[in-house]
Design a protein around this motif. Structure first.
Motif, PDB file in Angstrom:
ATOM      1  N   GLU A  37       0.547  -1.125  -0.062  1.00 19.16           N
ATOM      2  CA  GLU A  37      -0.012   0.042   0.026  1.00 19.16           C
ATOM      3  C   GLU A  37       0.917   1.278  -0.049  1.00 19.16           C
ATOM      4  OE1 GLU A  37      -3.783   1.736   2.450  1.00 19.16           O
ATOM      5  OE2 GLU A  37      -2.652   0.164   3.337  1.00 19.16           O
ATOM      6  N   VAL A  38       0.689   2.194  -0.900  1.00 15.76           N
ATOM      7  CA  VAL A  38       1.427   3.371  -0.870  1.00 15.76           C
ATOM      8  C   VAL A  38       0.392   4.711  -0.221  1.00 15.76           C
ATOM      9  CG1 VAL A  38       2.673   4.910  -2.431  1.00 15.76           C
ATOM     10  CG2 VAL A  38       2.291   2.688  -2.973  1.00 15.76           C
ATOM     11  N   LEU A  39       1.101   5.087   0.830  1.00 16.59           N
ATOM     12  CA  LEU A  39       0.614   6.363   1.304  1.00 16.59           C
ATOM     13  C   LEU A  39       1.529   7.356   1.383  1.00 16.59           C
ATOM     14  CD1 LEU A  39      -0.619   4.448   4.702  1.00 16.59           C
ATOM     15  CD2 LEU A  39      -2.057   5.001   2.649  1.00 16.59           C
ATOM     16  N   LEU A  66      10.292   7.774   2.284  1.00 16.70           N
ATOM     17  CA  LEU A  66      11.391   8.504   1.449  1.00 16.70           C
ATOM     18  C   LEU A  66      11.057  10.034   1.975  1.00 16.70           C
ATOM     19  CD1 LEU A  66      11.403   5.927  -0.088  1.00 16.70           C
ATOM     20  CD2 LEU A  66      12.242   7.511  -2.171  1.00 16.70           C
ATOM     21  N   VAL A  67      11.761  10.780   2.666  1.00 19.13           N
ATOM     22  CA  VAL A  67      11.492  12.171   2.910  1.00 19.13           C
ATOM     23  C   VAL A  67      11.950  13.038   1.596  1.00 19.13           C
ATOM     24  CG1 VAL A  67      12.069  13.987   4.578  1.00 19.13           C
ATOM     25  CG2 VAL A  67      11.879  11.638   5.314  1.00 19.13           C
ATOM     26  N   ARG A  68      10.830  13.450   0.928  1.00 15.78           N
ATOM     27  CA  ARG A  68      11.017  14.523  -0.150  1.00 15.78           C
ATOM     28  C   ARG A  68      11.462  15.833   0.552  1.00 15.78           C
ATOM     29  NH1 ARG A  68       8.818  13.528  -5.088  1.00 15.78           N
ATOM     30  NH2 ARG A  68       7.670  11.497  -5.366  1.00 15.78           N
ATOM     31  N   LEU A 105       6.930  16.822   7.559  1.00 16.28           N
ATOM     32  CA  LEU A 105       7.629  16.223   6.371  1.00 16.28           C
ATOM     33  C   LEU A 105       6.903  15.706   5.394  1.00 16.28           C
ATOM     34  CD1 LEU A 105       9.653  13.431   8.453  1.00 16.28           C
ATOM     35  CD2 LEU A 105      10.475  15.394   7.550  1.00 16.28           C
ATOM     36  N   GLU A 106       7.113  15.840   4.074  1.00 15.59           N
ATOM     37  CA  GLU A 106       6.509  15.301   2.925  1.00 15.59           C
ATOM     38  C   GLU A 106       7.279  14.226   2.269  1.00 15.59           C
ATOM     39  OE1 GLU A 106       3.393  16.104   2.558  1.00 15.59           O
ATOM     40  OE2 GLU A 106       3.469  17.961   3.965  1.00 15.59           O
ATOM     41  N   GLY A 107       6.559  13.323   1.661  1.00 18.43           N
ATOM     42  CA  GLY A 107       7.095  12.389   1.174  1.00 18.43           C
ATOM     43  C   GLY A 107       6.458  10.830   1.011  1.00 18.43           C
ATOM     44  N   PRO A 108       6.600   9.918   0.149  1.00 14.84           N
ATOM     45  CA  PRO A 108       5.698   8.823   0.373  1.00 14.84           C
ATOM     46  C   PRO A 108       6.185   7.772   1.209  1.00 14.84           C
ATOM     47  CG  PRO A 108       7.477   8.418  -1.362  1.00 14.84           C
ATOM     48  CD  PRO A 108       7.635   9.844  -0.785  1.00 14.84           C
ATOM     49  N   LEU A 109       5.090   6.856   1.747  1.00 14.83           N
ATOM     50  CA  LEU A 109       5.347   5.985   2.507  1.00 14.83           C
ATOM     51  C   LEU A 109       4.783   4.585   1.918  1.00 14.83           C
ATOM     52  CD1 LEU A 109       4.881   8.395   4.743  1.00 14.83           C
ATOM     53  CD2 LEU A 109       4.549   6.716   6.693  1.00 14.83           C
TER      54      LEU A 109
END
Length: 302
Positions: A37-39, A66-68, A105-109
């Motif tokens: 699952e991508v959050l 990943l921390v954008r 923070l922004e980025g995918p989990l």
């Protein structure tokens, strides 16, 4: 009130109760029932308005983030990590961690179940490493490729959720494998030292240790169950990790002991029992030898 009671009450009041570990099970949304699952950090904050994420938790699945952009902090198994742009976070199943500060923070989990993607290969090898680092930084060129891999996985996951006809668990598994290979600390994983047979032996031993370390503390027990000699397990484990089979097993028991001491109020004797020590004194001797402190002193420090 009798003499001596009030100081004791005050002493107890000054000691905060340890936060109990939240056990998290892999449970994707009904319309996203895949093994991955991508959050995003934004979605995490939206799903957790009460900030439960800042308390100790122990997932039974992988969390790859990943921390954008932004800055924050994260802790995993007694190590505090700063988070900033180009940080990779990988929480393996069973690790006790907490998102200390991810408000900016922004980025995918990416969440994925144990055993997904399928074995064998370097991705499965990295996924099964219980002593792997939780956080690291990527170089800028590798980071850009990792973001592309993450975006590709995210787009395919979104398409699978919105249109079940397009869903392909096999494709999602391949894209997840590509992402993992891109974010590993040293780039795409090198094959471990030793023969292919040694690698297979170690993978079986590691899986058995993860399943039974709370009951079996001797390499000979694993050797007998797996059909190998103790020397074979030691050779294979040393080739894969640099540790002997006994040291690998002891380190796994020690890690779990630290988790129990730091995150529960169980008496030392109960911790010993949980880990398969029939005598608390034996557990204390084991812990002192491995950690350099008694369980009680180590708990006080943490």
């Amino acid at each position: 009130m009798k003499n001596g009671q009030l100081p004791e009450v005050r002493k107890q009041a000054r000691q905060p109760a340890r936060q109990q570990i939240r056990q998290l099970r892999y449970a994707p949304a009904p319309n996203a029932a895949f093994d991955v699952e991508v959050l995003s950090f934004e979605r995490l904050r939206h799903m957790d308005p009460d900030h439960h994420r800042t308390h100790p938790q122990r997932p039974d699945f992988h969390v790859l983030a990943l921390v954008r952009s932004g800055a924050g902090r994260h802790s995993a198994d007694f190590v505090d990590h700063p988070l900033k742009e180009r940080t990779v976070v990988w929480i393996h199943p069973g690790v006790v961690h907490r998102w200390t500060d991810v408000d900016n923070l922004e980025g995918p989990l990416v969440l994925f179940a144990q055993g997904f993607p399928p074995a064998p290969g370097p991705v499965a090898q990295a996924a099964g490493d219980v002593f792997a680092p939780a956080c690291w930084q990527l170089e800028e060129d590798a980071w850009e490729l990792a973001l592309r891999a993450s975006d590709h996985l995210g787009h395919e996951h979104a398409a699978a959720v919105s249109n079940p006809r397009l869903a392909s668990p096999l494709l999602l598994g391949h894209l997840l494998s590509a992402l993992v290979l891109r974010v590993l600390p040293a780039g795409p994983a090198e094959p471990p030292a030793g023969s292919t047979d040694d690698q297979a032996v170690f993978h079986r031993y590691r899986a058995a240790v993860e399943e039974r370390f709370g009951r079996h503390h001797h390499v000979r027990d694993y050797a007998s169950a797996l059909g190998y000699g103790p020397r074979t397990l030691t050779r294979a484990t040393r080739a894969a990790t640099g540790l002997g089979a006994k040291q690998f097993l002891d380190q796994r028991i020690l890690l779990e002991a630290k988790r129990l001491l730091a995150h529960t109020d169980l008496p030392v004797a109960r911790c010993a029992e949980r880990l398969g020590f029939h005598d608390a004194a034996n557990f204390t001797t084991f812990f002192q030898r491995q950690a350099g402190l008694s369980p009680s002193r180590w708990r006080t420090g943490h």
